[in-house]
Scaffold this active site. Structure first.
Site, PDB file in Angstrom:
ATOM      1  N   ASP A 129      -4.668  -2.434  -0.695  1.00 46.88           N
ATOM      2  CA  ASP A 129      -3.358  -1.895  -0.343  1.00 46.88           C
ATOM      3  C   ASP A 129      -2.173  -2.579  -1.411  1.00 46.88           C
ATOM      4  OD1 ASP A 129      -1.375  -0.696   1.218  1.00 46.88           O
ATOM      5  OD2 ASP A 129      -1.295  -2.334   2.684  1.00 46.88           O
ATOM      6  N   GLY A 130      -1.235  -1.823  -1.453  1.00 45.59           N
ATOM      7  CA  GLY A 130      -0.223  -2.244  -2.246  1.00 45.59           C
ATOM      8  C   GLY A 130       0.255  -1.630  -3.816  1.00 45.59           C
ATOM      9  N   ASN A 131      -0.615  -0.350  -3.814  1.00 49.00           N
ATOM     10  CA  ASN A 131      -0.266   0.349  -4.798  1.00 49.00           C
ATOM     11  C   ASN A 131       1.061   1.041  -5.196  1.00 49.00           C
ATOM     12  OD1 ASN A 131      -3.168  -0.031  -5.156  1.00 49.00           O
ATOM     13  ND2 ASN A 131      -3.545   2.303  -4.708  1.00 49.00           N
ATOM     14  N   ARG A 187       4.707   6.353  -7.452  1.00 44.25           N
ATOM     15  CA  ARG A 187       3.673   5.760  -6.802  1.00 44.25           C
ATOM     16  C   ARG A 187       2.189   5.932  -7.355  1.00 44.25           C
ATOM     17  NH1 ARG A 187       4.419   3.684  -1.660  1.00 44.25           N
ATOM     18  NH2 ARG A 187       2.543   4.317  -0.927  1.00 44.25           N
ATOM     19  N   ASN A 203      -3.767   8.315   6.132  1.00 49.82           N
ATOM     20  CA  ASN A 203      -3.029   8.786   4.860  1.00 49.82           C
ATOM     21  C   ASN A 203      -2.893  10.185   4.861  1.00 49.82           C
ATOM     22  OD1 ASN A 203      -4.947   6.031   3.314  1.00 49.82           O
ATOM     23  ND2 ASN A 203      -2.626   5.878   4.235  1.00 49.82           N
ATOM     24  N   TRP A 204      -3.455  11.189   5.466  1.00 51.48           N
ATOM     25  CA  TRP A 204      -3.234  12.421   5.451  1.00 51.48           C
ATOM     26  C   TRP A 204      -1.819  12.889   5.839  1.00 51.48           C
ATOM     27  CZ3 TRP A 204      -6.595  15.295   2.659  1.00 51.48           C
ATOM     28  CH2 TRP A 204      -7.618  15.127   2.839  1.00 51.48           C
ATOM     29  N   ARG A 255       0.630  11.531   4.583  1.00 55.19           N
ATOM     30  CA  ARG A 255       1.557  11.276   3.435  1.00 55.19           C
ATOM     31  C   ARG A 255       2.026  12.407   2.937  1.00 55.19           C
ATOM     32  NH1 ARG A 255      -0.291   5.535   0.476  1.00 55.19           N
ATOM     33  NH2 ARG A 255      -0.242   4.308   2.247  1.00 55.19           N
TER      34      ARG A 255
HETATM   35  C1  IPE Z   1      -4.681   1.076   4.577  1.00 53.17           C
HETATM   36  O1  IPE Z   1      -3.381   1.229   3.864  1.00 53.17           O
HETATM   37  C2  IPE Z   1      -5.580   2.268   4.021  1.00 53.17           C
HETATM   38  C3  IPE Z   1      -5.996   1.977   2.767  1.00 53.17           C
HETATM   39  C4  IPE Z   1      -5.877   0.965   2.163  1.00 53.17           C
HETATM   40  C5  IPE Z   1      -6.742   3.276   1.971  1.00 53.17           C
HETATM   41  P1  IPE Z   1      -2.183   1.973   4.601  1.00 53.17           P
HETATM   42  O2  IPE Z   1      -1.154   1.228   3.323  1.00 53.17           O
HETATM   43  O3  IPE Z   1      -2.381   3.209   4.677  1.00 53.17           O
HETATM   44  O4  IPE Z   1      -1.972   1.155   5.729  1.00 53.17           O
HETATM   45  P2  IPE Z   1      -0.604   0.807   6.648  1.00 53.17           P
HETATM   46  O5  IPE Z   1       0.044   2.250   6.960  1.00 53.17           O
HETATM   47  O6  IPE Z   1       0.381   0.036   5.916  1.00 53.17           O
HETATM   48  O7  IPE Z   1      -1.154   0.071   7.953  1.00 53.17           O
HETATM   49  C1  IPE Z   2      -2.963   1.584  -0.725  1.00 52.01           C
HETATM   50  O1  IPE Z   2      -1.842   1.619  -1.226  1.00 52.01           O
HETATM   51  C2  IPE Z   2      -3.848   2.970  -1.146  1.00 52.01           C
HETATM   52  C3  IPE Z   2      -3.627   4.140  -0.149  1.00 52.01           C
HETATM   53  C4  IPE Z   2      -3.298   3.777   1.057  1.00 52.01           C
HETATM   54  C5  IPE Z   2      -3.984   5.333  -0.598  1.00 52.01           C
HETATM   55  P1  IPE Z   2      -0.347   1.983  -0.814  1.00 52.01           P
HETATM   56  O2  IPE Z   2      -0.322   3.411  -1.149  1.00 52.01           O
HETATM   57  O3  IPE Z   2      -0.623   2.022   0.859  1.00 52.01           O
HETATM   58  O4  IPE Z   2       0.619   1.057  -1.285  1.00 52.01           O
HETATM   59  P2  IPE Z   2       1.870   0.526  -0.453  1.00 52.01           P
HETATM   60  O5  IPE Z   2       1.260  -0.255   0.730  1.00 52.01           O
HETATM   61  O6  IPE Z   2       2.813   1.791  -0.076  1.00 52.01           O
HETATM   62  O7  IPE Z   2       2.355  -0.450  -1.570  1.00 52.01           O
HETATM   63 MG    MG Z   3      -0.099   0.401   2.119  1.00 53.86          MG
END
Ligand code: IPE
Ligand code: IPE
Ligand code: MG
Length: 254
Positions: free
Chosen positions: A25-27, A38, A73-74, A76
């Site tokens: 997480d955190g990308n 992003r 994530n679908w 988004r």
């Molecule tokens: C969880 O991260 C899913 C993945 C890392 C693929 P999210 O960024 O989607 O989680 P939430 O929404 O902050 O809980």
């Molecule tokens: C994790 O990074 C990857 C996926 C969920 C696909 P995020 O895209 O959730 O990154 P943040 O949490 O918004 O920083």
């Molecule tokens: Mg995230």
């Protein structure tokens, strides 16, 4: 500060987890902090997938399960989803040799029917091409949700009971586990989540029942070998009691 190679040597001397799950997480935040789209964070994150997989393989871990895309994530924005799917196809193409040459078995969990064919087909092809490999199982959780997985398992058990293949009393932990998409993999010993978030976000809910949770404040695109080894070192500090007392776990004195 210890060098990465000396940290690796240290970590190697103590018991390692058999199966690690990682919520990468955190990308998005990594990219936003740099004023970048992003998707650039996701692209950099893919490089960390390669490094962490290499390190896990070198250490001799049996299984690594990476949360790459959740069911939720679908929801988004469509352009981010499209970008992520394109990165996934690129990853499969680029990592093909690495996976095959290193005897890694690629595995995938999640609702694959929702994936575009350009991702699903090469994904399944590489899983098949690497199916006989025995060194390490690398599972990608894509279009994955744990509640969805648990509901499917319950439905399949109900069908078995309805068809007379199983009795209601026959539903035990072993039977339940066998219906999960992770069936056959070792128990998850350690779960890592990066980016400072302290939640599970629908990942492997059943499977982490006794996993050691390691939360790192590092954003996934900055999570290099050193951070991975630090997480393993933290795991190795823990006493896994599984309900017993500390005294019960100590070897009897001679
Ligand atoms: C969880 O991260 C899913 C993945 C890392 C693929 P999210 O960024 O989607 O989680 P939430 O929404 O902050 O809980
Ligand atoms: C994790 O990074 C990857 C996926 C969920 C696909 P995020 O895209 O959730 O990154 P943040 O949490 O918004 O920083
Ligand atoms: Mg995230």
């Amino acid at each position: 500060m210890k060098s990465v190679s000396s940290l690796e040597q240290l970590v190697k001397q103590r018991p390692l987890p058999k199966h690690i799950g990682i919520i990468m997480d955190g990308n998005g935040r990594w990219a936003e902090l740099r004023g970048l789209p992003r998707l650039e964070g996701h692209r950099e994150g893919a490089n960390r997938v390669r490094e962490v997989t290499r390190c896990a393989r070198r250490l001799g871990l049996q299984a690594v399960t990476l949360y790459a895309f959740s069911m939720q994530n679908w929801m988004r924005p469509w352009d981010e989803i499209e970008g992520l799917m394109a990165l996934l196809s690129e990853y499969l193409l680029k990592e093909r040799h690495e996976i095959l040459d290193n005897q890694i078995k690629l595995n995938v969990i999640g609702e694959l029917a929702r994936l575009p064919a350009e991702v699903r087909e090469p994904l399944l092809e590489l899983c098949e091409a690497s199916a006989s490999h025995t060194e390490m199982v690398l599972t990608l959780a894509v279009s994955y949700g744990s509640r969805e997985e648990l509901v499917l398992a319950a439905r399949r058990l109900a069908q078995k009971v309805a068809q007379g293949e199983l009795s209601a009393e026959g539903i035990d932990e072993v039977a339940f586990e066998a219906e999960l998409s992770t069936s056959g993999l070792p128990e998850v010993d350690m779960l890592v989540r990066t980016s400072g978030e302290l939640r599970i976000s629908n990942f492997l809910l059943w499977q982490i029942a006794y996993a050691e949770l390691v939360f790192s404040s590092t954003l996934w695109p900055d999570f290099q070998e050193a951070q991975f080894l630090d997480a393993l070192a933290e795991y190795q500090q823990r006493e896994r009691r599984f309900g017993y007392t500390s005294a019960q776990l100590r070897p009897p004195s001679p």
